[in-house]
Design a protein around this motif. Structure first.
Motif, PDB file in Angstrom:
ATOM      1  N   SER A   1       0.813  -1.218   0.000  1.00  0.00           N
ATOM      2  CA  SER A   1       0.000   0.000   0.000  1.00  0.00           C
ATOM      3  C   SER A   1       0.843   1.264   0.000  1.00  0.00           C
ATOM      4  CB  SER A   1      -0.903   0.043   1.217  1.00  0.00           C
ATOM      5  OG  SER A   1      -1.447  -1.210   1.423  1.00  0.00           O
TER       6      SER A   1
ATOM      7  N   ILE B   1       1.122  -2.456 -11.295  1.00  0.00           N
ATOM      8  CA  ILE B   1       0.611  -1.130 -10.940  1.00  0.00           C
ATOM      9  C   ILE B   1       0.451  -0.247 -12.185  1.00  0.00           C
ATOM     10  CG2 ILE B   1       1.374  -1.107  -8.529  1.00  0.00           C
ATOM     11  CD1 ILE B   1       3.781   0.565  -9.454  1.00  0.00           C
TER      12      ILE B   1
ATOM     13  N   LEU C   1      -2.127   0.422 -13.948  1.00  0.00           N
ATOM     14  CA  LEU C   1      -3.307   1.305 -13.937  1.00  0.00           C
ATOM     15  C   LEU C   1      -3.036   2.553 -13.095  1.00  0.00           C
ATOM     16  CD1 LEU C   1      -6.081  -1.424 -13.447  1.00  0.00           C
ATOM     17  CD2 LEU C   1      -5.446  -0.285 -15.581  1.00  0.00           C
TER      18      LEU C   1
ATOM     19  N   VAL D   1      -8.882  -0.984  -6.837  1.00  0.00           N
ATOM     20  CA  VAL D   1      -9.059  -0.204  -5.611  1.00  0.00           C
ATOM     21  C   VAL D   1      -7.897   0.780  -5.448  1.00  0.00           C
ATOM     22  CG1 VAL D   1      -9.152  -0.373  -3.080  1.00  0.00           C
ATOM     23  CG2 VAL D   1     -10.335  -2.074  -4.492  1.00  0.00           C
ATOM     24  N   GLY D   2      -6.691   0.240  -5.490  1.00  0.00           N
ATOM     25  CA  GLY D   2      -5.505   1.070  -5.259  1.00  0.00           C
ATOM     26  C   GLY D   2      -5.353   2.150  -6.312  1.00  0.00           C
TER      27      GLY D   2
ATOM     28  N   THR E   1     -12.343 -10.996  -2.654  1.00  0.00           N
ATOM     29  CA  THR E   1     -11.186 -11.900  -2.722  1.00  0.00           C
ATOM     30  C   THR E   1     -10.522 -12.039  -1.342  1.00  0.00           C
ATOM     31  OG1 THR E   1      -9.008 -12.237  -3.706  1.00  0.00           O
ATOM     32  CG2 THR E   1      -9.733  -9.965  -3.551  1.00  0.00           C
TER      33      THR E   1
HETATM   34  C1  UD1 Z   1      -6.873  -3.777  -2.567  1.00  0.00           C
HETATM   35  C2  UD1 Z   1      -6.823  -4.274  -1.139  1.00  0.00           C
HETATM   36  C3  UD1 Z   1      -6.679  -5.785  -1.112  1.00  0.00           C
HETATM   37  C4  UD1 Z   1      -7.776  -6.445  -1.930  1.00  0.00           C
HETATM   38  C5  UD1 Z   1      -7.860  -5.827  -3.323  1.00  0.00           C
HETATM   39  C6  UD1 Z   1      -9.049  -6.309  -4.126  1.00  0.00           C
HETATM   40  C7  UD1 Z   1      -5.782  -2.433   0.034  1.00  0.00           C
HETATM   41  C8  UD1 Z   1      -4.621  -1.961   0.827  1.00  0.00           C
HETATM   42  N1  UD1 Z   1      -5.683  -3.664  -0.473  1.00  0.00           N
HETATM   43  O1  UD1 Z   1      -5.636  -4.158  -3.163  1.00  0.00           O
HETATM   44  O2  UD1 Z   1      -6.734  -6.204   0.241  1.00  0.00           O
HETATM   45  O3  UD1 Z   1      -7.510  -7.815  -2.056  1.00  0.00           O
HETATM   46  O4  UD1 Z   1      -7.973  -4.396  -3.232  1.00  0.00           O
HETATM   47  O5  UD1 Z   1     -10.229  -6.062  -3.460  1.00  0.00           O
HETATM   48  O6  UD1 Z   1      -6.785  -1.747  -0.080  1.00  0.00           O
HETATM   49  N2  UD1 Z   1      -4.436  -4.571 -11.282  1.00  0.00           N
HETATM   50  C9  UD1 Z   1      -3.778  -4.353 -12.474  1.00  0.00           C
HETATM   51  N3  UD1 Z   1      -3.075  -3.195 -12.622  1.00  0.00           N
HETATM   52  C10 UD1 Z   1      -3.004  -2.252 -11.641  1.00  0.00           C
HETATM   53  C11 UD1 Z   1      -3.685  -2.471 -10.434  1.00  0.00           C
HETATM   54  C12 UD1 Z   1      -4.396  -3.653 -10.281  1.00  0.00           C
HETATM   55  O7  UD1 Z   1      -3.808  -5.184 -13.382  1.00  0.00           O
HETATM   56  O8  UD1 Z   1      -2.364  -1.214 -11.839  1.00  0.00           O
HETATM   57  C13 UD1 Z   1      -5.201  -5.826 -11.098  1.00  0.00           C
HETATM   58  C14 UD1 Z   1      -4.613  -6.697 -10.001  1.00  0.00           C
HETATM   59  O9  UD1 Z   1      -3.585  -7.522 -10.468  1.00  0.00           O
HETATM   60  C15 UD1 Z   1      -5.827  -7.492  -9.562  1.00  0.00           C
HETATM   61  C16 UD1 Z   1      -6.977  -6.508  -9.744  1.00  0.00           C
HETATM   62  O10 UD1 Z   1      -6.494  -5.497 -10.626  1.00  0.00           O
HETATM   63  O11 UD1 Z   1      -6.027  -8.581 -10.424  1.00  0.00           O
HETATM   64  C17 UD1 Z   1      -7.466  -5.873  -8.463  1.00  0.00           C
HETATM   65  O12 UD1 Z   1      -6.445  -5.241  -7.812  1.00  0.00           O
HETATM   66  P1  UD1 Z   1      -6.671  -3.928  -6.943  1.00  0.00           P
HETATM   67  O13 UD1 Z   1      -8.129  -3.647  -6.818  1.00  0.00           O
HETATM   68  O14 UD1 Z   1      -5.792  -2.861  -7.481  1.00  0.00           O
HETATM   69  O15 UD1 Z   1      -6.116  -4.377  -5.541  1.00  0.00           O
HETATM   70  P2  UD1 Z   1      -5.210  -3.554  -4.567  1.00  0.00           P
HETATM   71  O16 UD1 Z   1      -5.583  -2.115  -4.595  1.00  0.00           O
HETATM   72  O17 UD1 Z   1      -3.798  -3.916  -4.768  1.00  0.00           O
END
Ligand code: UD1
Length: 418
Positions: free
Chosen positions: A93, A123, A125, A163-164, A304
């Protein structure tokens, strides 16, 4: 390295106070550098992820007051835009810091983030969203260096509702020139809480929770005194524990709509659930019937972060459950450990077939990630005999007072320092 020793077979009864949500507190802490004034956050849980985020803030030059009831972050003397690599590796995070540090210093440097080893977790996105706001990004030697003479509002369409990425873009846009629109934004309750927090600081963000977030950049943000939402994943973990072991528990601090997908499944499993405001009461006789299919999805789908704990429950439910993990590709590492306890699980890629068995038996298992680790604890609570769960470092990243809260419910669990 600590371990838990657990004697399974107890039913669980009582009330659990739920901590502030880890996944809200982390972005709020990142957001605290957006103002020179003091930011007070209440109920900040004592978990390793939070402590690491506070360490990052300290290394940037912030002053932290850490009390049991609240934490105060004063970033008026923050000087550094470099997020220390040692801490970035510990905490994925930390990537949320990019947006807020950029807003503050017009520059942010970070090494590629760590966190749970549950898949690729790119990361891209985050970075493409920041680029759209006018950020120049260079990647070299494992570092991401971001610069922006100015941040300018724009329209961003996310390929996936991350989310992130949604949070990072909001943090970068909140003081940008003009309007930013994020389409296909994540709808998680934690995004809504970030919006409420920022608006309490004087920001103009709306639409969170609905898929399109609109941010009107403001000149300055001021201090705030804020109580974050309760941790829906923590609440869900205790509810699954009681569903699986049997008993009656009440969680206090999480609105039922924030974990509706889980409650729906637990009702189908045969649990009785009553809700009132932020309280959820669950009764279970511990002999559940399997549901056919559980598939993880972005909110409001099945989270998840609850997949591993819920899969544990499926291990002793009557019938077969098909589990599909759509978010993270390697989130079944705990399955091999559950097999040591007698579970019947076949994993192929993103799918697990779980055939309910009569009982699990105690074994020595290793917690390889946060939620998978919690799942092993739940399995040990259900199993006959004694289990040892080794390496609590991941579990300690997300659950404050885990063993105390479980003990209060009647579980036989103790932590041993090795
Ligand atoms: C946040 C949560 C985590 C949770 C996840 C999904 C926090 C600190 N962590 O993680 O506990 O499991 O949401 O609900 O809030 N992706 C991409 N590119 C990106 C970003 C994400 O391809 O730039 C993909 C990831 O690989 C994954 C999906 O998008 O398959 C979801 O990820 P994301 O929602 O970004 O999860 P986090 O923000 O890392």
């Amino acid at each position: 390295m600590d371990k838990f020793i657990i004697d399974g077979g107890e039913k669980l009864y009582g009330k659990v106070e739920i901590q502030s949500a880890k996944n809200t507190v982390l972005p709020l802490l990142a957001a605290s550098v957006l103002t020179d004034e003091q930011v007070k956050i209440r109920g900040v849980p004592t978990i390793a992820d939070v402590e690491n985020m506070l360490r990052i803030l300290t290394e940037l030059g912030c002053k932290i007051q850490r009390k049991k009831e609240y934490s105060v972050i004063d970033s008026s003397n923050a000087v550094s835009h470099e997020i220390p690599p040692r801490l970035t590796r510990e905490l994925r995070s930390s990537v949320f810091m990019l947006g807020s540090v950029l807003t503050r210093f017009r520059r942010a440097k970070i090494s590629y983030p760590g966190g749970c080893d549950i898949g690729l977790r790119p990361i891209d996105l985050h970075l493409s969203g920041l680029k759209r706001l006018g950020v120049e990004i260079t990647e070299e030697g494992g570092y991401i260096d971001c610069k922006a003479d100015k941040l300018v509002g724009t329209e961003i369409l996310l390929d996936f509702p991350s989310v992130g990425a949604t949070e990072n873009i909001i943090l970068a846009a909140v003081k940008a020139e003009g309007f930013t629109v994020i389409r296909n934004a994540a709808k998680e309750p934690e995004i809504v809480d970030l919006q409420n927090f920022l608006n309490a600081m004087g920001a103009k963000v709306r639409g969170a929770g609905g898929g399109t977030v609109l941010i009107e950049g403001v000149k300055r943000l001021h201090g705030v005194d804020y109580t974050p939402i309760g941790d829906r994943i923590e609440a869900g973990t205790y509810l699954i524990a009681a569903a699986s072991c049997g008993g009656e528990i009440e969680t206090d601090g999480v609105p039922p709509e924030n974990i509706a997908a889980l409650l729906h499944k637990l009702r189908e499993n045969g649990c009785k659930i009553h809700t009132k405001n932020d309280k959820i009461v669950l009764q279970s006789n511990g002999r559940l019937k399997a549901v056919d299919l559980v598939e993880t999805m972005p909110f409001p789908g099945f989270p998840t972060d609850m997949q591993a704990q819920y899969s544990t429950l499926c291990c002793t439910a009557q019938g077969t459950t098909l589990v599909v993990e759509n978010l993270f590709e390697t989130r079944y590492k705990y399955a091999g450990e559950l097999k040591r306890m007698g579970a019947d699980i076949t994993v192929r890629g993103r799918t697990a077939v779980i055939r309910g068995v009569e009982r699990l038996h105690g074994a020595q298992v290793t917690a390889g990630d946060l939620r998978g680790g919690a799942a092993l604890v739940l399995a040990a609570l259900k199993a006959e005999g004694q289990s040892t769960v080794i390496d609590l470092s991941h579990i300690d990243r997300g659950y404050a007072d885990f063993e105390y809260k479980l003990k209060k419910l009647g579980a036989t669990i103790r932590r041993v320092h090795i």
